[in-house]
Scaffold this active site. Sequence first.
Site, PDB file in Angstrom:
ATOM      1  N   ASP A   1       7.844  -3.989  23.561  1.00  0.00           N
ATOM      2  CA  ASP A   1       6.420  -3.924  24.234  1.00  0.00           C
ATOM      3  C   ASP A   1       5.672  -3.056  23.895  1.00  0.00           C
ATOM      4  O   ASP A   1       5.723  -1.850  24.349  1.00  0.00           O
ATOM      5  CB  ASP A   1       6.979  -4.335  25.721  1.00  0.00           C
ATOM      6  CG  ASP A   1       5.738  -4.704  26.626  1.00  0.00           C
ATOM      7  OD1 ASP A   1       4.542  -4.299  26.322  1.00  0.00           O
ATOM      8  OD2 ASP A   1       6.084  -5.468  28.008  1.00  0.00           O
ATOM      9  N   HIS A   2       4.442  -3.306  23.442  1.00  0.00           N
ATOM     10  CA  HIS A   2       3.454  -2.151  22.928  1.00  0.00           C
ATOM     11  C   HIS A   2       2.830  -1.454  24.256  1.00  0.00           C
ATOM     12  O   HIS A   2       2.287  -0.386  24.227  1.00  0.00           O
ATOM     13  CB  HIS A   2       2.416  -2.640  22.142  1.00  0.00           C
ATOM     14  CG  HIS A   2       2.113  -1.715  21.014  1.00  0.00           C
ATOM     15  ND1 HIS A   2       2.115  -0.224  21.430  1.00  0.00           N
ATOM     16  CD2 HIS A   2       1.531  -1.828  19.990  1.00  0.00           C
ATOM     17  CE1 HIS A   2       1.773   0.358  20.473  1.00  0.00           C
ATOM     18  NE2 HIS A   2       1.166  -0.403  19.307  1.00  0.00           N
ATOM     19  N   ARG A   3       2.902  -2.181  25.578  1.00  0.00           N
ATOM     20  CA  ARG A   3       2.488  -1.408  26.649  1.00  0.00           C
ATOM     21  C   ARG A   3       3.448  -0.362  27.184  1.00  0.00           C
ATOM     22  O   ARG A   3       2.885   0.511  27.777  1.00  0.00           O
ATOM     23  CB  ARG A   3       2.300  -2.599  27.924  1.00  0.00           C
ATOM     24  CG  ARG A   3       1.439  -3.699  27.464  1.00  0.00           C
ATOM     25  CD  ARG A   3       1.426  -4.501  28.808  1.00  0.00           C
ATOM     26  NE  ARG A   3       2.806  -5.236  28.708  1.00  0.00           N
ATOM     27  CZ  ARG A   3       3.276  -6.475  29.500  1.00  0.00           C
ATOM     28  NH1 ARG A   3       2.333  -6.381  30.501  1.00  0.00           N
ATOM     29  NH2 ARG A   3       4.547  -6.827  29.384  1.00  0.00           N
TER      30      ARG A   3
END
Length: 440
Positions: free
Chosen positions: A412-414
């Site tokens: 998850d790039h967040r």
Amino acid sequence: MATVEVTIPDIGDFDEVAVIELLVKVGDKVRAEQSLITVESDKASMEIPCSHAGVVKEMRVKLGDKVKQGSVIVLVETAAATGHAVPTPPANLAVAPPVTAAATVSVSEAKQIPVVTVPPVITSVAKPSTDTSLPHASPSVRKFARELGVPLHEVKGSGPKGRISQEDVQAFNRAVMAGETRTQAQSSKAPAGDGAGLGLIPWPKVDFAKFGPIERKELGRIQKISGANLLRNAVMIPAVTNHDDADITELEAFRVATNKENEKSGVKVTMLAFLIKACVSALQKFPQFNSSLDGDALVYKQYWHIGFAADTPNGLMVPVLKDADKKGILQISAEMSELAKKAREGKLSPAEMSGATFTISSLGGIGGRYFTPIINAPEVAILGVCRSTMEPVWNGKEFVPRLMLPLSLTWDHRVIDGAAAARFNAYLGQVLGDFRRILL
Ligand code: CAO
């Protein structure tokens, strides 16, 4: 330097009004006509503007205070002696002010402090039912809603007389983002679930029977549940997948030897058990992979429960191997085989499918090279594993045959960035290449 008292101007028919918002604080630089506070009567809320540019020296009111015409609200220190210029009424009146009196300027002889008032700016009406053009909210709340794109007239105010607060706008926004509520604009476009709510074109409707014979079968219960989860996770998570290879030549030899040694025990060790253990080590080294997003915070879990995707006649199930950090390879293998059996028989309990902090999806027993697994929210990463193959690997002098395991890590790039993902995969490769590293 001069100090100016800014007072409440003539506010029409109201004896007393409540201060509902302080828009400046001591030390703030203010411009002439900049709003200082918001007051509210039972009919309207109004911004009280400043008469002079300067610096706020003292706040004479606090939230909830009752004020009336002439009440001093703020002391402003101006650069030059003031009190003579009559400020012009603000040009951006949202609604005609309740009074037409021109701004008044008077000088308090006793304190030698000029007292200046300018007309208030009416910003909202308290009874939206009689005037739907202005929801009952202060200017800063309306600005906040505008910035978020929240339709303020759809927000239910929790304040006195239904006044909308910033928290109300945030709660509305959260509910829309979580799919718990829909804006009127969303609802008018399409019913939930067909993608049109996301602004997409409608799902194609095709009469398949026109092109040949067909058979229609309803989706199973598990497929329906996992489908809805997968769709949400695919749409909501900005996911990226890194692919890598691990050299498992020695590990596979060790696995085969271990299985020979333990032949009589009935416990068969598969590569997945080593992968679980290696992943726990990587998760401990890179704890953000073992976390979950909770609003603006990251929750780091101090336990390592590993979910593993199991292919069953009823569809995809994800049993969870609890406390993998505390278990050895033989115990993990035995528990995994038991959980996989239960999954295939449809006998997993909800407890056996919950609490995972990270998931592994292994297609190693079936085949393939790489794939892009979908993260199992609220986890933030998942490892996909495919079938190992013997490959020629350059060792600096010559090509040597090595057993290479394809790894696909979706993250998850967040929460995670590409560099961390590459490091995670590299570390995982090192551990699988030499399992003694787990002891370091
Ligand atoms: N490379 C090469 N061979 C592998 C391997 C790999 N990465 N992983 C497993 N194998 C071999 C095993 O050694 C075993 O071989 P032998 O029978 O000769 O010993 C064979 O493949 C079968 O293994 P397995 O799949 O039964 O065992 P496992 O522990 O690897 O996996 C389980 C267990 C439950 C994960 C698996 O049965 C399963 O269901 N896999 C599918 C998961 C899935 O569907 N993922 C996709 C999700 S997205 O739709």
